[in-house]
Design a protein around this motif. Sequence first.
Motif, mmCIF file in Angstrom:
data_model
loop_
_atom_site.group_PDB
_atom_site.id
_atom_site.type_symbol
_atom_site.label_atom_id
_atom_site.label_comp_id
_atom_site.label_asym_id
_atom_site.label_seq_id
_atom_site.Cartn_x
_atom_site.Cartn_y
_atom_site.Cartn_z
ATOM 1 N N VAL A 110 0.852 -1.191 0.000
ATOM 2 C CA VAL A 110 0.000 0.000 0.000
ATOM 3 C C VAL A 110 0.889 1.243 0.000
ATOM 4 N N ILE A 111 1.860 1.260 0.893
ATOM 5 C CA ILE A 111 2.788 2.396 0.971
ATOM 6 C C ILE A 111 3.526 2.573 -0.354
ATOM 7 N N GLY A 112 3.971 1.488 -0.955
ATOM 8 C CA GLY A 112 4.673 1.551 -2.231
ATOM 9 C C GLY A 112 3.794 2.083 -3.352
ATOM 10 N N GLN A 113 2.568 1.587 -3.432
ATOM 11 C CA GLN A 113 1.645 2.066 -4.470
ATOM 12 C C GLN A 113 1.397 3.567 -4.321
ATOM 13 N N GLU A 114 1.189 4.007 -3.082
ATOM 14 C CA GLU A 114 0.922 5.427 -2.852
ATOM 15 C C GLU A 114 2.166 6.285 -3.066
ATOM 16 N N THR A 115 3.331 5.721 -2.829
ATOM 17 C CA THR A 115 4.577 6.439 -3.114
ATOM 18 C C THR A 115 4.697 6.712 -4.607
ATOM 19 N N VAL A 116 4.373 5.723 -5.424
ATOM 20 C CA VAL A 116 4.427 5.912 -6.878
ATOM 21 C C VAL A 116 3.444 7.007 -7.299
ATOM 22 N N VAL A 117 2.269 7.026 -6.701
ATOM 23 C CA VAL A 117 1.283 8.073 -7.015
ATOM 24 C C VAL A 117 1.871 9.447 -6.706
ATOM 25 N N ARG A 118 2.485 9.591 -5.542
ATOM 26 C CA ARG A 118 3.057 10.893 -5.157
ATOM 27 C C ARG A 118 4.200 11.297 -6.093
ATOM 28 N N THR A 119 5.004 10.338 -6.507
ATOM 29 C CA THR A 119 6.095 10.631 -7.444
ATOM 30 C C THR A 119 5.526 11.129 -8.772
ATOM 31 N N ALA A 120 4.488 10.460 -9.253
ATOM 32 C CA ALA A 120 3.849 10.882 -10.511
ATOM 33 C C ALA A 120 3.212 12.259 -10.355
ATOM 34 N N ARG A 121 2.490 12.460 -9.263
ATOM 35 C CA ARG A 121 1.782 13.727 -9.038
ATOM 36 C C ARG A 121 2.763 14.902 -8.953
ATOM 37 N N ALA A 122 3.916 14.683 -8.362
ATOM 38 C CA ALA A 122 4.912 15.750 -8.211
ATOM 39 C C ALA A 122 5.445 16.246 -9.555
ATOM 40 N N LEU A 123 5.310 15.441 -10.578
ATOM 41 C CA LEU A 123 5.827 15.794 -11.904
ATOM 42 C C LEU A 123 4.852 16.666 -12.700
ATOM 43 N N PHE A 124 3.593 16.709 -12.286
ATOM 44 C CA PHE A 124 2.582 17.437 -13.060
ATOM 45 C C PHE A 124 2.867 18.917 -13.275
ATOM 46 N N PRO A 125 3.376 19.674 -12.302
ATOM 47 C CA PRO A 125 3.582 21.111 -12.565
ATOM 48 C C PRO A 125 4.481 21.379 -13.781
ATOM 49 N N ILE A 126 5.596 20.677 -13.894
ATOM 50 C CA ILE A 126 6.484 20.911 -15.042
ATOM 51 C C ILE A 126 5.865 20.367 -16.327
ATOM 52 N N VAL A 127 5.179 19.236 -16.234
ATOM 53 C CA VAL A 127 4.533 18.641 -17.410
ATOM 54 C C VAL A 127 3.433 19.568 -17.930
ATOM 55 N N ASP A 128 2.625 20.097 -17.013
ATOM 56 C CA ASP A 128 1.558 21.024 -17.419
ATOM 57 C C ASP A 128 2.135 22.310 -17.996
ATOM 58 N N ALA A 129 3.152 22.854 -17.360
ATOM 59 C CA ALA A 129 3.760 24.102 -17.838
ATOM 60 C C ALA A 129 4.366 23.932 -19.226
ATOM 61 N N ALA A 130 4.879 22.731 -19.527
ATOM 62 C CA ALA A 130 5.501 22.468 -20.821
ATOM 63 C C ALA A 130 4.489 22.002 -21.871
ATOM 64 N N SER A 131 3.219 21.888 -21.494
ATOM 65 C CA SER A 131 2.175 21.366 -22.390
ATOM 66 C C SER A 131 2.560 19.995 -22.952
#
Length: 168
Positions: A119-140
């Motif tokens: 459970v902790i591992g699955q949620e860690t992957v989610v947080r890692t992915a979510r943290a990348l969104f600001p740069i991904v969104d800014a770069a379209s």
Amino acid sequence: MGKKSEGKKAATLPVDIGISNDDRQAIADGLSRLLADTYTLYLKTHNFHWNVTGPMFQTLHLLFETQYNELALAVDLIAERIRALGFPAPGSYSAYAKLTSIEEADGIPSATEMIQQLVIGQETVVRTARALFPIVDAASDEPTADLLTQRMQIHEKNAWMLRSLLES
């Protein structure tokens, strides 16, 4: 016959997909962390599949197998996105050990502890992915955003399914 081109290195075309080199690098770096987390979770899940025991053996053995097979496919998708952005994908245990946020299991935990760790591992992957969104969104960077969204949906569902096994 034409001239032989042996010994000549073909010119490399620069990546020109409408995202700056700096943004592509930042996204590839974030995806490398996601790849490391995903591969580490794959290895941990596969380990637990092999070593789970107890009254829930059959259920957990099959669930862990389903999850590690999905993770094995995911690492390829993530690595290919890094390559499409023009950067090498990390592919060694030492690289993953430096990049991952997921802790290795000590010894062989109980079935309940395995579920908790996953459970902790699955949620860690989610947080890692979510943290990348600001740069991904800014770069379209919609292809990476789509990949991240799909990964988050899968990992959130897996965490929910695993957590449900812990309820009494």
